[in-house]
Design a protein around this motif. Sequence first.
Motif, short mmCIF file in Angstrom:
data_model
loop_
_atom_site.label_atom_id
_atom_site.label_comp_id
_atom_site.label_asym_id
_atom_site.label_seq_id
_atom_site.Cartn_x
_atom_site.Cartn_y
_atom_site.Cartn_z
N VAL A 194 0.98 -1.35 -0.07
CA VAL A 194 0.11 0.08 -0.17
C VAL A 194 0.85 1.17 -0.02
CG1 VAL A 194 -2.20 -1.09 0.94
CG2 VAL A 194 -0.36 -0.26 2.42
N THR A 200 -3.68 4.94 -5.93
CA THR A 200 -4.41 4.52 -4.70
C THR A 200 -4.89 5.83 -3.76
OG1 THR A 200 -2.40 4.81 -3.38
CG2 THR A 200 -2.82 2.62 -4.27
N TRP A 204 -6.72 6.20 0.02
CA TRP A 204 -6.14 7.05 0.93
C TRP A 204 -6.96 8.11 1.45
CZ3 TRP A 204 -1.54 7.56 3.76
CH2 TRP A 204 -1.41 8.74 4.28
N TYR A 213 -5.98 -0.33 6.01
CA TYR A 213 -4.72 -0.95 5.31
C TYR A 213 -3.49 -0.76 6.05
CZ TYR A 213 -7.34 -1.93 0.92
OH TYR A 213 -8.15 -2.29 0.09
N TRP A 222 1.11 3.46 5.54
CA TRP A 222 1.39 3.19 4.03
C TRP A 222 2.59 3.59 3.67
CZ3 TRP A 222 -2.82 4.05 -0.08
CH2 TRP A 222 -3.94 3.60 0.53
#
Length: 265
Positions: A194, A200, A204, A213, A222
Motif C-alpha cells: 500500500v 491509490t 487514501w 490498510y 502506508w
Amino acid sequence: MTNRYRALFDLTGKSALVMGAASGIGQATAQMLAGLGAQVVCADLDGPGAVETAKTIVSEGGTAQGLAADLGSHEQIARAVRTTVDAYGRLDIGVTTPGINIRKRLAAYTEEEFDRIVNLNLKGTFFFLKEASTVMAEQGGGSLIACSSMRALMVEPGLGVYASTKAAILQMARGLATEVGPQGVRVNTIAPGVIDTPLTRPLWDDVKAREAYSAHTVFGRWGSADEVASAVAFLASDAASYVTGENLVVDAGWTVIDGRFDPGR
C-alpha cells in the motif's frame, strides 16, 4: 574499501528509461536514478508531467529529458527506447511502473473494462520488456525492472482482474530472465504494497480504508513512492549483479503477517 562498496550503487554513466515518470513510483524512480548519477529519459502518457519531472532533475544538477509515451502503444514504447539510445548511446536501465485498476467484482466486469486493464498493465509491459530487452541483449547487458504488486500474491474482492495482470507480469519477467540472461541482461520485478500514489489516492482519501490498510502492515503505515524507488535503484545497480528473475516485495510485511492477533501479549 568504502569507496568500492559505494561504487556498487553508483549509476554514473548509465542511461535509464522510466515509464510512468510523471507521478507516483515512476516519478520517484526517475528522480532517484538521476540522483545516483544515471542519465534519464522520463516517459509518460502525461507528456507535460514527464517533461516537468525531467526539468526538476536538471534543476538539481542531473541529466534528463521528458517525452510523451503511452505504455499501451507498442509504437510509442519503441520510440521511447530509441530516444534513450539516441540520446545516451545505450540503454542500461529500463523501468516500467504504469498500471490501472477498476475495482469491481469479477462478475460485474464488462469486456471493455477487462480489455482496458489487460491492454495497459500486461500487454503494455510486454511491449516494454520486448523492446528494451532486445536492445540490451544486443549491447550485452542491462537491467529491466517491471512493476508487479503484492496483489500478485494476495488478493481481495474487487481486484481479480488487476491481480491477474500483476501475477502475469511476474511470470513474464521470470520467463524473460531465463531467455536474456546469457546476454548479460537481468530482469526483475518489484511488488509494492500500500503506497501513497495517484492510483491509490481514492483509498487514501477514505479514512476508514486508509486506517484498515495501515493496520494490516507490520509498521502500521502506508509506504511512500521513494521507498519503492529505493528498491528499484538497488535492482538497477551493480549491487544486484547476481539477482535476476526475482520479485522484490516492498510491502511492510503485508504478505507475511497473518492477522494482528499476538498471543504473546
